[in-house]
Design a protein around this motif. Structure first.
Motif, PDB file in Angstrom:
ATOM      1  N   SER A  70     -69.307 -37.836  19.982  1.00 39.33           N
ATOM      2  CA  SER A  70     -69.915 -37.721  18.658  1.00 39.33           C
ATOM      3  C   SER A  70     -71.422 -37.503  18.792  1.00 39.33           C
ATOM      4  O   SER A  70     -72.027 -37.814  19.823  1.00 39.33           O
ATOM      5  CB  SER A  70     -69.657 -38.989  17.846  1.00 39.33           C
ATOM      6  N   ASP A  71     -72.026 -36.964  17.726  1.00 36.31           N
ATOM      7  CA  ASP A  71     -73.476 -36.761  17.735  1.00 36.31           C
ATOM      8  C   ASP A  71     -74.217 -38.082  17.959  1.00 36.31           C
ATOM      9  O   ASP A  71     -75.216 -38.130  18.683  1.00 36.31           O
ATOM     10  CB  ASP A  71     -73.929 -36.138  16.411  1.00 36.31           C
ATOM     11  N   ALA A  72     -73.742 -39.157  17.353  1.00 35.43           N
ATOM     12  CA  ALA A  72     -74.414 -40.452  17.482  1.00 35.43           C
ATOM     13  C   ALA A  72     -74.366 -40.959  18.913  1.00 35.43           C
ATOM     14  O   ALA A  72     -75.368 -41.467  19.442  1.00 35.43           O
ATOM     15  CB  ALA A  72     -73.775 -41.465  16.535  1.00 35.43           C
ATOM     16  N   GLU A  78     -82.895 -36.841  16.271  1.00 34.65           N
ATOM     17  CA  GLU A  78     -82.096 -37.972  16.746  1.00 34.65           C
ATOM     18  C   GLU A  78     -82.092 -38.029  18.273  1.00 34.65           C
ATOM     19  O   GLU A  78     -82.058 -39.122  18.861  1.00 34.65           O
ATOM     20  CB  GLU A  78     -80.666 -37.866  16.223  1.00 34.65           C
ATOM     21  N   PHE A  79     -82.132 -36.869  18.899  1.00 36.63           N
ATOM     22  CA  PHE A  79     -82.206 -36.824  20.359  1.00 36.63           C
ATOM     23  C   PHE A  79     -83.560 -37.333  20.868  1.00 36.63           C
ATOM     24  O   PHE A  79     -83.686 -37.653  22.051  1.00 36.63           O
ATOM     25  CB  PHE A  79     -82.009 -35.396  20.871  1.00 36.63           C
ATOM     26  N   GLY A  80     -84.559 -37.360  19.992  1.00 35.01           N
ATOM     27  CA  GLY A  80     -85.902 -37.742  20.419  1.00 35.01           C
ATOM     28  C   GLY A  80     -86.715 -36.574  20.927  1.00 35.01           C
ATOM     29  O   GLY A  80     -87.628 -36.757  21.743  1.00 35.01           O
ATOM     30  N   PRO A  90     -72.593 -29.771  25.703  1.00 34.74           N
ATOM     31  CA  PRO A  90     -73.511 -30.680  25.015  1.00 34.74           C
ATOM     32  C   PRO A  90     -74.943 -30.611  25.554  1.00 34.74           C
ATOM     33  O   PRO A  90     -75.176 -30.327  26.730  1.00 34.74           O
ATOM     34  CB  PRO A  90     -72.908 -32.066  25.273  1.00 34.74           C
ATOM     35  N   TYR A  91     -75.889 -30.915  24.680  1.00 34.00           N
ATOM     36  CA  TYR A  91     -77.313 -30.968  25.042  1.00 34.00           C
ATOM     37  C   TYR A  91     -77.527 -31.894  26.231  1.00 34.00           C
ATOM     38  O   TYR A  91     -78.293 -31.586  27.156  1.00 34.00           O
ATOM     39  CB  TYR A  91     -78.107 -31.468  23.837  1.00 34.00           C
ATOM     40  N   LEU A  92     -76.852 -33.030  26.224  1.00 29.03           N
ATOM     41  CA  LEU A  92     -77.000 -34.024  27.279  1.00 29.03           C
ATOM     42  C   LEU A  92     -76.718 -33.433  28.655  1.00 29.03           C
ATOM     43  O   LEU A  92     -77.346 -33.823  29.651  1.00 29.03           O
ATOM     44  CB  LEU A  92     -76.056 -35.198  27.003  1.00 29.03           C
ATOM     45  N   HIS A  93     -75.800 -32.486  28.725  1.00 25.06           N
ATOM     46  CA  HIS A  93     -75.405 -31.919  30.020  1.00 25.06           C
ATOM     47  C   HIS A  93     -76.574 -31.208  30.687  1.00 25.06           C
ATOM     48  O   HIS A  93     -76.699 -31.239  31.926  1.00 25.06           O
ATOM     49  CB  HIS A  93     -74.215 -30.985  29.848  1.00 25.06           C
ATOM     50  N   GLN A  94     -77.441 -30.544  29.924  1.00 20.79           N
ATOM     51  CA  GLN A  94     -78.606 -29.892  30.524  1.00 20.79           C
ATOM     52  C   GLN A  94     -79.493 -30.920  31.217  1.00 20.79           C
ATOM     53  O   GLN A  94     -79.993 -30.697  32.328  1.00 20.79           O
ATOM     54  CB  GLN A  94     -79.404 -29.138  29.458  1.00 20.79           C
ATOM     55  N   LEU A  95     -79.703 -32.056  30.567  1.00 21.52           N
ATOM     56  CA  LEU A  95     -80.543 -33.103  31.143  1.00 21.52           C
ATOM     57  C   LEU A  95     -79.904 -33.684  32.401  1.00 21.52           C
ATOM     58  O   LEU A  95     -80.571 -33.887  33.423  1.00 21.52           O
ATOM     59  CB  LEU A  95     -80.782 -34.198  30.112  1.00 21.52           C
ATOM     60  N   GLN A  96     -78.619 -33.953  32.330  1.00 19.43           N
ATOM     61  CA  GLN A  96     -77.919 -34.497  33.496  1.00 19.43           C
ATOM     62  C   GLN A  96     -77.926 -33.507  34.659  1.00 19.43           C
ATOM     63  O   GLN A  96     -78.000 -33.909  35.829  1.00 19.43           O
ATOM     64  CB  GLN A  96     -76.488 -34.856  33.113  1.00 19.43           C
TER      65      GLN A  96
END
Length: 294
Positions: A2-4, A71-73, A262-268
């Motif tokens: 989820s987005d949250a 929300e991602f900061g 997901p956006y998070l995957h780029q960071l990881q």
């Protein structure tokens, strides 16, 4: 996810680095009908690019997308937009100026194309407060070293306004992509603050050459190192030490909202390179903060 849940994980990522948030220099906001055309392109042509499907991860309304970045900061982001034909750039710049006025955390973005009046509208965009430009050599199908663009590049070099430029040949080559055409621009304008999008994929090492040759050349991480991209345009591991050595000139970019993951995957994907905490801090925030005076 989820987005949250994703937002909590993204915030945990930068919080553990001791950062106040992220700065993303490669996010796309443009007139809705134009963005929908971009999405239609990926829907249709995604399977032709690397043989992979390209589902848009964040196919939502503009207000929802800006809210999610917050929300991602993400402290600051861009509205990367680009003309696919002559006579379109001025209208896009007018839209982007309005978007920046109503979106204070967006770095006012503008674009260009080798139009007869390109110097005029680039100057107008600068005077209106543009802080970053986008040039898309592949979509625009133009030679960045076209003489008509020379006065515009000169203006941008003189003012120190960065230009995020999709000039590599990935994910699909164009007539004027690759390092040679943009190298001719840099030979004329060595102080141009060029940000090579996507680390210049797939000509990663050739664009690292340019960054090592020109002090104002930077590269953004957009889509690089992700499982999706590594599947068909992998970054050569022998070049990782060079990427680490250029840590003060690598900037976080993601392609939000147009990614197929997901956006998070780029960071990881950046974290698992193992280039260290200070490199990540610089790439995800500090380099862009310094470049844009944030």
């Amino acid at each position: 996810m989820s987005d949250a849940v994703e937002a909590a994980e993204v915030r945990r990522f930068w919080g553990e680095l001791g950062l106040p948030g992220l700065i993303d220099v490669h996010t796309h906001f443009m007139p809705e009908r134009v963005l929908h055309k971009v999405w239609e392109y990926f829907d249709t042509n995604g399977p032709l690019i690397g043989g992979l499907d390209w589902p848009i991860a964040y196919r939502t309304q503009e207000t929802e997308r800006t809210a999610l970045l917050r929300e991602f900061g993400v402290r600051a982001f861009t509205s990367m937009l680009y003309p696919h034909k002559p006579g379109m750039a001025r209208w896009l710049n007018e839209w982007a100026a309005d978007f920046a006025r109503r979106t204070p955390d967006c770095l006012h973005t503008a674009t260009l194309h080798p139009d007869p009046d390109v110097e005029t509208y680039v100057r107008e965009a600068i005077e209106a407060g543009a802080r970053v430009f986008k040039a898309h050599v592949q979509v625009g199908a133009y030679d960045p070293a076209d003489d008509r663009l020379d006065p515009a590049w000169g203006l941008l070099a003189e003012t120190g306004i960065p230009v995020v430029t999709h000039c590599g040949s990935g994910p699909a080559p164009g007539k004027h992509t690759g390092p040679e055409p943009i190298a001719r621009v840099l030979a004329r304008h060595p102080r141009l603050r060029l940000i090579v999008a996507h680390l210049g994929m797939p000509e990663y090492e050739e664009f690292l050459d340019l960054a090592e040759r020109y002090d104002e050349v930077r590269l953004d991480t957009t889509m690089a190192f992700t499982d999706f991209t590594e599947g068909f345009l992998p970054f050569p591991r022998r070049a990782l030490p060079r990427l680490g050595a250029l840590g003060d000139r690598i900037l976080l970019g993601t392609d939000f909202p147009n990614t197929p993951y997901p956006y998070l995957h780029q960071l990881q994907s950046l974290e698992r390179l193992g280039l260290g905490r200070e490199w990540l801090r610089a790439v995800c925030h500090d380099n862009a903060a310094r470049l844009f005076g944030l």
